[in-house]
Scaffold this motif. Sequence first.
Motif, PDB file in Angstrom:
ATOM      1  N   TYR A 124       0.802  -1.215   0.000  1.00 38.95           N
ATOM      2  CA  TYR A 124       0.000   0.000   0.000  1.00 38.95           C
ATOM      3  C   TYR A 124       0.840   1.271   0.000  1.00 38.95           C
ATOM      4  O   TYR A 124       0.411   2.282  -0.558  1.00 38.95           O
ATOM      5  CB  TYR A 124      -0.988  -0.023   1.170  1.00 38.95           C
ATOM      6  N   GLN A 125       2.021   1.227   0.598  1.00 41.82           N
ATOM      7  CA  GLN A 125       2.896   2.413   0.583  1.00 41.82           C
ATOM      8  C   GLN A 125       3.267   2.800  -0.846  1.00 41.82           C
ATOM      9  O   GLN A 125       3.158   3.963  -1.228  1.00 41.82           O
ATOM     10  CB  GLN A 125       4.170   2.153   1.410  1.00 41.82           C
ATOM     11  N   ASP A 126       3.717   1.812  -1.643  1.00 36.68           N
ATOM     12  CA  ASP A 126       4.075   2.107  -3.028  1.00 36.68           C
ATOM     13  C   ASP A 126       2.835   2.473  -3.838  1.00 36.68           C
ATOM     14  O   ASP A 126       2.892   3.340  -4.711  1.00 36.68           O
ATOM     15  CB  ASP A 126       4.816   0.936  -3.667  1.00 36.68           C
ATOM     16  N   ALA A 127       1.716   1.809  -3.561  1.00 36.83           N
ATOM     17  CA  ALA A 127       0.476   2.147  -4.263  1.00 36.83           C
ATOM     18  C   ALA A 127       0.123   3.615  -4.041  1.00 36.83           C
ATOM     19  O   ALA A 127      -0.175   4.345  -4.996  1.00 36.83           O
ATOM     20  CB  ALA A 127      -0.659   1.249  -3.790  1.00 36.83           C
ATOM     21  N   ILE A 128       0.197   4.047  -2.786  1.00 38.33           N
ATOM     22  CA  ILE A 128      -0.096   5.448  -2.459  1.00 38.33           C
ATOM     23  C   ILE A 128       0.845   6.375  -3.215  1.00 38.33           C
ATOM     24  O   ILE A 128       0.421   7.395  -3.773  1.00 38.33           O
ATOM     25  CB  ILE A 128      -0.008   5.684  -0.934  1.00 38.33           C
ATOM     26  N   GLN A 129       2.118   6.024  -3.258  1.00 36.05           N
ATOM     27  CA  GLN A 129       3.112   6.850  -3.966  1.00 36.05           C
ATOM     28  C   GLN A 129       2.713   7.040  -5.433  1.00 36.05           C
ATOM     29  O   GLN A 129       2.753   8.158  -5.952  1.00 36.05           O
ATOM     30  CB  GLN A 129       4.487   6.192  -3.864  1.00 36.05           C
ATOM     31  N   TYR A 130       2.307   5.953  -6.105  1.00 31.94           N
ATOM     32  CA  TYR A 130       1.967   6.059  -7.531  1.00 31.94           C
ATOM     33  C   TYR A 130       0.626   6.754  -7.747  1.00 31.94           C
ATOM     34  O   TYR A 130       0.479   7.517  -8.715  1.00 31.94           O
ATOM     35  CB  TYR A 130       2.028   4.695  -8.218  1.00 31.94           C
ATOM     36  N   PHE A 131      -0.333   6.544  -6.865  1.00 31.48           N
ATOM     37  CA  PHE A 131      -1.594   7.282  -6.998  1.00 31.48           C
ATOM     38  C   PHE A 131      -1.351   8.780  -6.774  1.00 31.48           C
ATOM     39  O   PHE A 131      -1.947   9.616  -7.455  1.00 31.48           O
ATOM     40  CB  PHE A 131      -2.660   6.759  -6.029  1.00 31.48           C
ATOM     41  N   ARG A 132      -0.437   9.128  -5.865  1.00 28.26           N
ATOM     42  CA  ARG A 132      -0.107  10.546  -5.644  1.00 28.26           C
ATOM     43  C   ARG A 132       0.612  11.134  -6.851  1.00 28.26           C
ATOM     44  O   ARG A 132       0.375  12.297  -7.214  1.00 28.26           O
ATOM     45  CB  ARG A 132       0.733  10.708  -4.374  1.00 28.26           C
ATOM     46  N   ARG A 133       1.495  10.354  -7.458  1.00 28.40           N
ATOM     47  CA  ARG A 133       2.170  10.833  -8.670  1.00 28.40           C
ATOM     48  C   ARG A 133       1.157  11.057  -9.790  1.00 28.40           C
ATOM     49  O   ARG A 133       1.289  12.000 -10.566  1.00 28.40           O
ATOM     50  CB  ARG A 133       3.259   9.858  -9.114  1.00 28.40           C
ATOM     51  N   ASP A 136      -0.458  14.297  -9.118  1.00 31.68           N
ATOM     52  CA  ASP A 136       0.382  15.430  -9.496  1.00 31.68           C
ATOM     53  C   ASP A 136       0.068  15.865 -10.926  1.00 31.68           C
ATOM     54  O   ASP A 136       0.110  17.057 -11.243  1.00 31.68           O
ATOM     55  CB  ASP A 136       1.874  15.072  -9.397  1.00 31.68           C
ATOM     56  N   LEU A 137      -0.235  14.882 -11.782  1.00 33.98           N
ATOM     57  CA  LEU A 137      -0.579  15.183 -13.176  1.00 33.98           C
ATOM     58  C   LEU A 137      -2.059  15.508 -13.341  1.00 33.98           C
ATOM     59  O   LEU A 137      -2.428  16.362 -14.139  1.00 33.98           O
ATOM     60  CB  LEU A 137      -0.228  13.989 -14.077  1.00 33.98           C
ATOM     61  N   GLN A 138      -2.903  14.801 -12.594  1.00 32.22           N
ATOM     62  CA  GLN A 138      -4.360  14.937 -12.704  1.00 32.22           C
ATOM     63  C   GLN A 138      -4.959  15.200 -11.321  1.00 32.22           C
ATOM     64  O   GLN A 138      -5.551  14.311 -10.711  1.00 32.22           O
ATOM     65  CB  GLN A 138      -4.980  13.651 -13.261  1.00 32.22           C
ATOM     66  N   PRO A 139      -4.815  16.411 -10.812  1.00 31.05           N
ATOM     67  CA  PRO A 139      -5.244  16.679  -9.435  1.00 31.05           C
ATOM     68  C   PRO A 139      -6.743  16.516  -9.194  1.00 31.05           C
ATOM     69  O   PRO A 139      -7.159  16.373  -8.050  1.00 31.05           O
ATOM     70  CB  PRO A 139      -4.806  18.127  -9.191  1.00 31.05           C
ATOM     71  N   PHE A 140      -7.553  16.492 -10.245  1.00 37.19           N
ATOM     72  CA  PHE A 140      -8.998  16.350 -10.073  1.00 37.19           C
ATOM     73  C   PHE A 140      -9.468  14.903 -10.215  1.00 37.19           C
ATOM     74  O   PHE A 140     -10.666  14.640 -10.235  1.00 37.19           O
ATOM     75  CB  PHE A 140      -9.740  17.237 -11.079  1.00 37.19           C
ATOM     76  N   SER A 141      -8.546  13.964 -10.308  1.00 35.08           N
ATOM     77  CA  SER A 141      -8.898  12.561 -10.512  1.00 35.08           C
ATOM     78  C   SER A 141      -9.475  11.964  -9.228  1.00 35.08           C
ATOM     79  O   SER A 141      -8.746  11.595  -8.303  1.00 35.08           O
ATOM     80  CB  SER A 141      -7.665  11.762 -10.950  1.00 35.08           C
ATOM     81  N   LEU A 142     -10.780  11.851  -9.195  1.00 35.19           N
ATOM     82  CA  LEU A 142     -11.464  11.346  -7.995  1.00 35.19           C
ATOM     83  C   LEU A 142     -11.107   9.895  -7.706  1.00 35.19           C
ATOM     84  O   LEU A 142     -10.980   9.510  -6.544  1.00 35.19           O
ATOM     85  CB  LEU A 142     -12.978  11.500  -8.138  1.00 35.19           C
ATOM     86  N   ILE A 143     -10.925   9.085  -8.748  1.00 39.93           N
ATOM     87  CA  ILE A 143     -10.605   7.676  -8.524  1.00 39.93           C
ATOM     88  C   ILE A 143      -9.267   7.538  -7.800  1.00 39.93           C
ATOM     89  O   ILE A 143      -9.135   6.741  -6.865  1.00 39.93           O
ATOM     90  CB  ILE A 143     -10.622   6.853  -9.844  1.00 39.93           C
ATOM     91  N   ASN A 144      -8.282   8.336  -8.180  1.00 42.43           N
ATOM     92  CA  ASN A 144      -6.987   8.256  -7.505  1.00 42.43           C
ATOM     93  C   ASN A 144      -7.064   8.792  -6.084  1.00 42.43           C
ATOM     94  O   ASN A 144      -6.420   8.250  -5.187  1.00 42.43           O
ATOM     95  CB  ASN A 144      -5.913   8.962  -8.333  1.00 42.43           C
ATOM     96  N   GLN A 145      -7.866   9.819  -5.865  1.00 45.43           N
ATOM     97  CA  GLN A 145      -8.068  10.326  -4.511  1.00 45.43           C
ATOM     98  C   GLN A 145      -8.689   9.237  -3.637  1.00 45.43           C
ATOM     99  O   GLN A 145      -8.253   9.007  -2.502  1.00 45.43           O
ATOM    100  CB  GLN A 145      -8.961  11.565  -4.530  1.00 45.43           C
ATOM    101  N   ARG A 146      -9.707   8.565  -4.176  1.00 44.62           N
ATOM    102  CA  ARG A 146     -10.381   7.503  -3.422  1.00 44.62           C
ATOM    103  C   ARG A 146      -9.439   6.339  -3.151  1.00 44.62           C
ATOM    104  O   ARG A 146      -9.410   5.795  -2.032  1.00 44.62           O
ATOM    105  CB  ARG A 146     -11.611   7.012  -4.197  1.00 44.62           C
ATOM    106  N   LEU A 147      -8.658   5.951  -4.146  1.00 39.84           N
ATOM    107  CA  LEU A 147      -7.737   4.823  -3.970  1.00 39.84           C
ATOM    108  C   LEU A 147      -6.666   5.127  -2.923  1.00 39.84           C
ATOM    109  O   LEU A 147      -6.271   4.237  -2.162  1.00 39.84           O
ATOM    110  CB  LEU A 147      -7.117   4.427  -5.309  1.00 39.84           C
ATOM    111  N   ILE A 148      -6.216   6.358  -2.858  1.00 36.50           N
ATOM    112  CA  ILE A 148      -5.249   6.738  -1.819  1.00 36.50           C
ATOM    113  C   ILE A 148      -5.883   6.539  -0.440  1.00 36.50           C
ATOM    114  O   ILE A 148      -5.266   5.945   0.459  1.00 36.50           O
ATOM    115  CB  ILE A 148      -4.780   8.196  -2.003  1.00 36.50           C
ATOM    116  N   LEU A 149      -7.112   7.001  -0.285  1.00 38.46           N
ATOM    117  CA  LEU A 149      -7.790   6.848   1.007  1.00 38.46           C
ATOM    118  C   LEU A 149      -7.983   5.375   1.357  1.00 38.46           C
ATOM    119  O   LEU A 149      -7.790   4.974   2.509  1.00 38.46           O
ATOM    120  CB  LEU A 149      -9.140   7.569   0.985  1.00 38.46           C
TER     121      LEU A 149
END
Length: 156
Positions: A124-133, A136-149
């Motif tokens: 999950y640590q690496d997953a969070i890192q890649y979802f955050r990256r 960085d490119l798509q700050p409005f991406s709700l799916i990546n925000q949800r996946l980080i949570l």
Amino acid sequence: MDSAYIDRLLQALKDQNETVRNQAIGEFWHMWFHQKGTQGAKRLIESQTLVEAEQNTKAKAILDELIDTQPDFAEAWNRRAVLYYMEGNYPAAINDCQKTLELVPHHFGALHGLGLCYASVGNYQDAIQYFRRTLDLQPFSLINQRLILECIAQLE
């Protein structure tokens, strides 16, 4: 590819206007699919059609051929990563996502894919890192925000 054009598209991914963002996303996908011209795009679409028909072996053969003959075709690597991910072959998917990013560092699809792969194997640590990256490119991406949570919740 014209770096000024890519820079404009990258900026558009961060625009407040959803239509502007969606147009930029579409432009990136079109650019990536057509990197090797109409014939390259046709072969990628053919492989996707085969995947949708659950003919993964045939789809993989097309992608392998594209990668063997055109190793700089980033979207062929990315499409094969998606196929490997769907099959649960996460190490191979991670490898192909990383190769995609070597060729196209701003490939938000490959960044998202790496996040999915790492989450699938419980890293999950690496997953969070890649979802955050990806964010960085798509700050409005709700799916990546949800996946980080969701990944953060797994760490608690």
